[in-house]
Write a protein that holds these residues in place. Structure first.
Motif, mmCIF file in Angstrom:
data_model
loop_
_atom_site.group_PDB
_atom_site.id
_atom_site.type_symbol
_atom_site.label_atom_id
_atom_site.label_comp_id
_atom_site.label_asym_id
_atom_site.label_seq_id
_atom_site.Cartn_x
_atom_site.Cartn_y
_atom_site.Cartn_z
ATOM 1 N N GLY A 5 0.834 -1.194 0.000
ATOM 2 C CA GLY A 5 0.000 0.000 0.000
ATOM 3 C C GLY A 5 0.865 1.239 0.000
ATOM 4 N N PHE A 6 0.382 2.316 -0.625
ATOM 5 C CA PHE A 6 1.195 3.534 -0.634
ATOM 6 C C PHE A 6 0.320 4.776 -0.706
ATOM 7 N N SER A 7 0.865 5.860 -0.187
ATOM 8 C CA SER A 7 0.217 7.174 -0.215
ATOM 9 C C SER A 7 1.221 8.184 -0.726
ATOM 10 N N GLY A 8 0.733 9.349 -1.129
ATOM 11 C CA GLY A 8 1.604 10.394 -1.656
ATOM 12 C C GLY A 8 1.158 10.843 -3.027
ATOM 13 N N GLY A 9 1.865 11.785 -3.572
ATOM 14 C CA GLY A 9 1.497 12.355 -4.855
ATOM 15 C C GLY A 9 2.225 11.705 -6.019
ATOM 16 N N PRO A 10 2.103 12.288 -7.212
ATOM 17 C CA PRO A 10 2.684 11.687 -8.412
ATOM 18 C C PRO A 10 4.123 12.089 -8.686
ATOM 19 N N ARG A 11 4.624 13.138 -8.012
ATOM 20 C CA ARG A 11 5.965 13.604 -8.378
ATOM 21 C C ARG A 11 7.020 12.654 -7.841
ATOM 22 N N TYR A 12 7.946 12.306 -8.692
ATOM 23 C CA TYR A 12 8.960 11.323 -8.333
ATOM 24 C C TYR A 12 10.118 11.957 -7.575
ATOM 25 N N HIS A 329 -3.067 9.646 10.399
ATOM 26 C CA HIS A 329 -2.918 10.596 9.305
ATOM 27 C C HIS A 329 -2.838 9.857 7.965
ATOM 28 N N ASP A 330 -2.561 10.596 6.903
ATOM 29 C CA ASP A 330 -2.585 9.996 5.569
ATOM 30 C C ASP A 330 -1.479 8.966 5.354
ATOM 31 N N GLY A 331 -0.395 9.049 6.122
ATOM 32 C CA GLY A 331 0.608 8.001 6.036
ATOM 33 C C GLY A 331 0.016 6.657 6.428
#
Length: 688
Positions: A5-12, A329-331
């Motif tokens: 599972g993972f969270s975060g945005g698209p920027r690498y 939180h979102d993490g």
């Protein structure tokens, strides 16, 4: 079944990326986790590895660490689970791209799969990617960690897809959504807006919670409460927009110095905001408990990190058991997304139920490697021989010393629970101010948590009736009145404390340390706060711990079975080091105004103006690679001392990285920055 599972945005990466300008609040708190048959194996926030607080970059480091921790190959992963729905992510990214003037050429599935493939250097089947509605991810994380057969599940944050508060029923390993509340009444946005009105920054909601006990809630609760109405059908109305007008009329906008009349007004306003949050959540929970008649409750979402609110819920006495996820939180939704997919695909499969442990992060290296890293800082610190680090640390704390303590696997979530902690004696009230100002470098009103042995909890604190998970530091409880003077450094102004109960089974090392302190002082409590300063995330590896130790007023450092002390002046040590810009900082501007200032920027919001022309030239020309500080100083004979001071400040604030001269082939670098991870895992030297 193995699921990541993972969270975060698209920027690498933070720079040279199409999405590098996305705002910090766009899918923040990136993280990754891996589970096997619904059991968490490993979880870590990207910020712990990249050292960028609340980063919303794609969690490449965290994902690679997760795969290695499971001892499997990337091809053995059955599914990847993302913490938002595909349609929502697509629409939100399209809107942000339009605002930034970016051409969004492909859908988010292709973008995320490209990033996963880039992270592992192999092509991944795009059908392995699953999207999970945000509140479903939060709900799965907390309910499945609780081990309750049945439960009412409350998810409350700023916004999921189009909801801000959701009610679920958990039933024997499966969650079903019952009702959702619209974003126009978002409690997360309400509290964030109040945080901004009070002059705090992004992610500073916990400061409002810490400020509120200094205020009188009833002074401003009248006008604030008029924003809210609870309806007979269980819905509610909350007028968030008018909060700004109220704050203006009360004169509480912006910052103020503690002790002033303006500061007291702000504290009163914070108290009213906190009270209204509690009223709304308790109204909602009471209504749904009466309707569903469920005796257990689970909480998650960013607002569930409000431990004062959690303590009130646990004291309501309408629930028999309450569980608040320690990574609400979102993490934490990264872990929840994986758990949700597993629960949907394995509904009939019986899984062994085990108590949830937040100690899911990377572990420290072997003692020999730790000693080499400490010894590389000869001239600034040295190893102190001791037969037993638990006894030695307890001795130092009992003598009034403040110590850094790093041991075992790191905690997943925002709380330090005894494996990456700064520890002190909880009795002298002056320790409160000393640690806040000299070590944590933060506001003086911020409280600290007491970590207490489970067998002594009732002697010092008033138990909460709903059997809460007190071991995770997510509830506030009252300190017994006769113990408040004894616990002067951890008792908040209103007689409460955010308590962590330590059991021998959950964390034997931390339990042993507190027991040693009790044996020397009679006090079964330690002051516990996260191992960091205000400029960076909680320490993850040995290099992080050393940096914090050397740039703060910590007295001693304990890393696994090693004890270290400071031995010299940093002003004489710094010239022997080499330096470079960290990945989280870069020179934004070099200007010719007076020919001697530049601005450094680092995500999300810290900035510092440089005054040394020599340092500016160095950062402009050599900032991306290590170079000797001595060479820089030799070119600046006229302002040598000022230059050393500025190098120290930039190191303390984590704009630059220093490497000691005595390091061998980069051994003194952070294990993650140098490519050396736990259990032989190797990370690349850059995220690109």
């Amino acid at each position: 079944m193995l699921i990541v599972g993972f969270s975060g945005g698209p920027r690498y990466s933070e720079i040279n990326d199409d999405f590098s300008q996305l705002p910090p609040l766009f899918f923040h708190n990136a993280a990754a986790a891996i589970i096997k048959h619904r059991l968490p194996l490993f979880a870590v926030e990207e910020e712990r590895l990249s050292r960028q607080k609340h980063t919303n970059r794609f969690p490449a480091l965290a994902m690679r660490a997760s795969i290695d921790a499971a001892g499997c190959s990337i091809h053995e992963i059955d599914k990847f689970a993302f913490f938002f729905s595909e349609s929502y992510f697509d629409s939100e990214l399209a809107k942000e791209a339009a605002i930034l003037g970016i051409e969004k050429r492909t859908g988010v599935r292709d973008i995320l799969m490209k990033n996963i493939s880039r992270a592992f250097g192999v092509d991944i089947d795009r059908q392995k990617l699953e999207f999970v509605r945000h509140h479903h991810a939060h709900a799965a994380a907390t309910y499945l960690a609780s081990t309750f057969p049945e439960a009412l599940v409350l998810v409350v944050d700023g916004e999921g897809e189009r909801e801000s508060l959701s009610i679920f029923r958990g039933n024997h390993g499966v969650i079903d959504e019952i009702y959702s509340y619209p974003v126009r009444g978002s409690l997360g946005y309400f509290y964030r807006y109040a945080t901004q009105l009070l002059g705090f920054s992004m992610f500073d909601e916990y400061k409002v919670m810490g400020l509120a006990p200094y205020g009188r809630p009833d002074r401003y609760f009248g006008p604030v409460s008029k924003l809210y109405m609870f309806n007979p059908d269980g819905s509610y109305d909350l007028d968030i927009i008018r909060l700004g007008d109220i704050a203006y009329s009360l004169g509480v906008l912006g910052r103020a110095e503690p002790g002033t009349r303006e500061w007291q007004r702000k504290a009163d306003f914070a108290a009213a905001i906190q009270k209204l949050l509690e009223v709304v959540v308790i109204d909602v929970l009471s209504w749904w408990q009466a309707k569903l008649e469920l005796k257990n409750v689970c909480l998650a979402g960013g607002v569930a990190q409000n431990c004062v609110m959690n303590g009130l819920i646990a004291g309501m006495n309408i629930f028999e058991n309450i569980f608040v996820h320690p990574a609400s939180h979102d993490g934490g939704a990264a872990l929840g997304a994986a758990l949700y997919i597993a629960s949907q695909q394995q509904k009939e499969e019986k899984t062994t139920v085990v108590p949830y442990s937040p100690l899911l992060g990377p572990k420290l290296p072997e003692n020999d490697a730790i000693r080499r890293e400490i010894e590389s800082w000869t001239g600034g610190m040295s190893i102190v021989k001791c037969d037993d680090v638990f006894e030695a640390a307890a001795d130092k704390i009992a003598q009034g010393k403040i110590v850094g303590w790093a041991r075992g696997r790191s905690e997943f979530g925002p709380r330090a629970l005894g494996n990456r902690s700064i520890l002190g004696d909880p009795r002298p009230q002056e320790n409160w101010q000393r640690i806040n100002l000299a070590i944590k470098q933060r506001e003086s009103f911020r409280p600290f948590a007491p970590a207490v042995l489970a067998e002594d909890f009732d002697d010092y604190f008033i138990p909460l009736p709903s059997n809460p998970n007190m071991e995770h530091m997510v509830f506030v409880a009252k300190v017994r009145e006769e113990k408040r003077t004894e616990l002067g450094a951890v008792t908040h102004v209103n007689g409460t404390a955010r308590v962590q109960v330590v059991t021998r089974t959950a964390n034997p090392g931390f339990w042993r340390l507190i027991s040693s302190f009790k044996g020397k002082t009679g006090c079964p409590v330690l002051l516990n706060t996260s191992f960091n300063n205000r400029y960076e995330p909680i320490a993850q590896d040995v290099a992080d711990a050393i940096r914090t130790f050397l740039t703060t007023d910590l007295d001693y450092l304990f890393v696994e079975d090693n004890m270290a002390a400071k031995t010299g002046s940093l002003s004489s040590l710094i010239p022997t080091c080499s330096l470079k810009l960290t990945d989280a900082a870069w020179v934004e501007e070099i200007t010719a105004v007076k020919q001697q200032w530049a601005v450094l920027r680092r995500a999300p919001s810290y900035s510092r103006q440089l005054n040394s022309l020599h340092l500016i030239r160095y950062l402009s020309e050599f900032g991306g690679r290590f170079s000797q500080v001595a060479d820089l100083i030799d070119s600046a004979a006229d302002d040598r001392d000022e230059l050393i001071d500025e190098v120290f400040l930039l190191w303390r604030e984590r704009f630059i990285e220093l490497r000691p001269k005595t390091s061998h082939a980069g051994e003194a670098e952070s294990s993650y920055a140098s490519g050396e991870g736990f259990d032989g895992f190797r990370l690349p030297t850059s995220s690109a």
